[in-house]
Motif scaffolding. Structure first.
Motif, PDB file in Angstrom:
ATOM      1  N   ASP A 135      22.430 125.476  -8.920  1.00 54.16           N
ATOM      2  CA  ASP A 135      23.106 124.418  -9.684  1.00 54.16           C
ATOM      3  C   ASP A 135      22.113 123.475 -10.357  1.00 54.16           C
ATOM      4  O   ASP A 135      22.330 123.037 -11.485  1.00 54.16           O
ATOM      5  CB  ASP A 135      24.053 123.622  -8.784  1.00 54.16           C
ATOM      6  N   CYS A 136      21.013 123.179  -9.668  1.00 53.82           N
ATOM      7  CA  CYS A 136      20.019 122.286 -10.262  1.00 53.82           C
ATOM      8  C   CYS A 136      19.274 122.959 -11.413  1.00 53.82           C
ATOM      9  O   CYS A 136      19.002 122.330 -12.434  1.00 53.82           O
ATOM     10  CB  CYS A 136      19.027 121.811  -9.197  1.00 53.82           C
ATOM     11  N   VAL A 137      18.954 124.233 -11.250  1.00 54.75           N
ATOM     12  CA  VAL A 137      18.278 124.950 -12.337  1.00 54.75           C
ATOM     13  C   VAL A 137      19.204 125.012 -13.549  1.00 54.75           C
ATOM     14  O   VAL A 137      18.787 124.774 -14.688  1.00 54.75           O
ATOM     15  CB  VAL A 137      17.855 126.369 -11.890  1.00 54.75           C
ATOM     16  N   GLN A 138      20.480 125.276 -13.297  1.00 54.07           N
ATOM     17  CA  GLN A 138      21.458 125.369 -14.380  1.00 54.07           C
ATOM     18  C   GLN A 138      21.566 124.064 -15.165  1.00 54.07           C
ATOM     19  O   GLN A 138      21.582 124.063 -16.397  1.00 54.07           O
ATOM     20  CB  GLN A 138      22.820 125.725 -13.759  1.00 54.07           C
ATOM     21  N   PHE A 187      19.998 124.271 -18.767  1.00 52.44           N
ATOM     22  CA  PHE A 187      21.060 124.540 -19.749  1.00 52.44           C
ATOM     23  C   PHE A 187      22.051 123.385 -19.909  1.00 52.44           C
ATOM     24  O   PHE A 187      23.010 123.494 -20.659  1.00 52.44           O
ATOM     25  CB  PHE A 187      21.819 125.810 -19.347  1.00 52.44           C
ATOM     26  N   ASN A 188      21.846 122.295 -19.154  1.00 50.79           N
ATOM     27  CA  ASN A 188      22.713 121.116 -19.240  1.00 50.79           C
ATOM     28  C   ASN A 188      24.178 121.461 -18.992  1.00 50.79           C
ATOM     29  O   ASN A 188      25.062 121.031 -19.711  1.00 50.79           O
ATOM     30  CB  ASN A 188      22.531 120.412 -20.591  1.00 50.79           C
ATOM     31  N   LYS A 189      24.422 122.292 -17.958  1.00 51.52           N
ATOM     32  CA  LYS A 189      25.803 122.592 -17.584  1.00 51.52           C
ATOM     33  C   LYS A 189      25.864 122.927 -16.103  1.00 51.52           C
ATOM     34  O   LYS A 189      24.845 122.977 -15.424  1.00 51.52           O
ATOM     35  CB  LYS A 189      26.367 123.725 -18.433  1.00 51.52           C
ATOM     36  N   GLY A 190      27.075 123.122 -15.605  1.00 50.20           N
ATOM     37  CA  GLY A 190      27.243 123.474 -14.207  1.00 50.20           C
ATOM     38  C   GLY A 190      27.754 122.305 -13.380  1.00 50.20           C
ATOM     39  O   GLY A 190      28.006 121.218 -13.885  1.00 50.20           O
ATOM     40  N   GLU A 191      27.887 122.570 -12.058  1.00 54.85           N
ATOM     41  CA  GLU A 191      28.499 121.597 -11.157  1.00 54.85           C
ATOM     42  C   GLU A 191      27.720 120.291 -11.044  1.00 54.85           C
ATOM     43  O   GLU A 191      28.292 119.252 -10.764  1.00 54.85           O
ATOM     44  CB  GLU A 191      28.657 122.215  -9.759  1.00 54.85           C
ATOM     45  N   LYS A 192      26.435 120.332 -11.244  1.00 56.89           N
ATOM     46  CA  LYS A 192      25.629 119.114 -11.078  1.00 56.89           C
ATOM     47  C   LYS A 192      25.241 118.480 -12.407  1.00 56.89           C
ATOM     48  O   LYS A 192      24.362 117.630 -12.449  1.00 56.89           O
ATOM     49  CB  LYS A 192      24.379 119.419 -10.244  1.00 56.89           C
ATOM     50  N   LYS A 193      25.933 118.866 -13.477  1.00 61.23           N
ATOM     51  CA  LYS A 193      25.583 118.348 -14.800  1.00 61.23           C
ATOM     52  C   LYS A 193      25.550 116.816 -14.820  1.00 61.23           C
ATOM     53  O   LYS A 193      24.636 116.220 -15.351  1.00 61.23           O
ATOM     54  CB  LYS A 193      26.586 118.878 -15.823  1.00 61.23           C
ATOM     55  N   GLU A 194      26.555 116.182 -14.220  1.00 61.57           N
ATOM     56  CA  GLU A 194      26.657 114.716 -14.260  1.00 61.57           C
ATOM     57  C   GLU A 194      25.642 114.030 -13.338  1.00 61.57           C
ATOM     58  O   GLU A 194      25.265 112.898 -13.577  1.00 61.57           O
ATOM     59  CB  GLU A 194      28.078 114.273 -13.875  1.00 61.57           C
ATOM     60  N   THR A 195      25.236 114.711 -12.270  1.00 60.08           N
ATOM     61  CA  THR A 195      24.339 114.081 -11.283  1.00 60.08           C
ATOM     62  C   THR A 195      22.931 114.674 -11.340  1.00 60.08           C
ATOM     63  O   THR A 195      22.125 114.454 -10.446  1.00 60.08           O
ATOM     64  CB  THR A 195      24.901 114.273  -9.862  1.00 60.08           C
TER      65      THR A 195
END
Length: 152
Positions: free
Chosen positions: A78-81, A85-93
């Motif tokens: 999630d962090c790599v994503q 790529f500025n997306k995924g479950e952790k985009k906001e955090t």
């Protein structure tokens, strides 16, 4: 005496930090030190300057590599994503939760670091939120710094 002692009457008298009949066993444990500061990652014993991993899941020069652990890839996906790529479950955090590694983007999979380097390296293939595969490697160097290479 392997250059680590003096032969007297056909018996090796070893210099400090060496043992064995031919003084070929180093008592230096620094080659066994894992990135977390533990000898053999706490999963083995240091014998003659080499780790003997006692936990069968772990291998490598300091017992830090675990191919079967749900590990590095799932943990950092999630962090790599979000970083790459500025997306995924952790985009906001992302800026709070995902700054614990250095990231390098590479053009293609063959530009990713390959096994055989001194740092333990995991090759990862994960699906993103759009159900596309993305590829990255995760390694930790001797200073304890995490390095991620991700394919653009």
């Amino acid at each position: 005496c392997s250059g680590n002692g003096i032969c007297k009457c056909r018996v090796c008298e070893c210099f400090p930090n060496f043992t064995g009949s031919a003084c070929d066993c180093s008592l230096d444990t620094s080659p066994c030190m894992a990135s977390n500061g533990q000898i053999c990652n706490g999963r083995g014993t240091c014998e003659c300057g080499t780790c003997n991993c006692t936990d069968p899941k772990f291998q490598g020069p300091t017992c830090e590599m675990c191919q079967t652990c749900l590990g590095v890839c799932a943990e950092h996906k999630d962090c790599v994503q979000c970083r790459a790529f500025n997306k995924g479950e952790k985009k906001e955090t992302c800026s709070q939760e995902c700054m614990h590694f250095n990231m390098t983007q590479v053009e293609s999979r063959d530009k990713l670091p390959q096994p055989g380097q001194p740092d333990p390296l995991s090759h990862c293939k994960e699906k993103d939120v759009d159900d596309c595969w993305f590829y990255f490697t995760y390694s930790v160097n001797s200073n304890g710094e995490a390095n991620v290479h991700v394919v653009e």
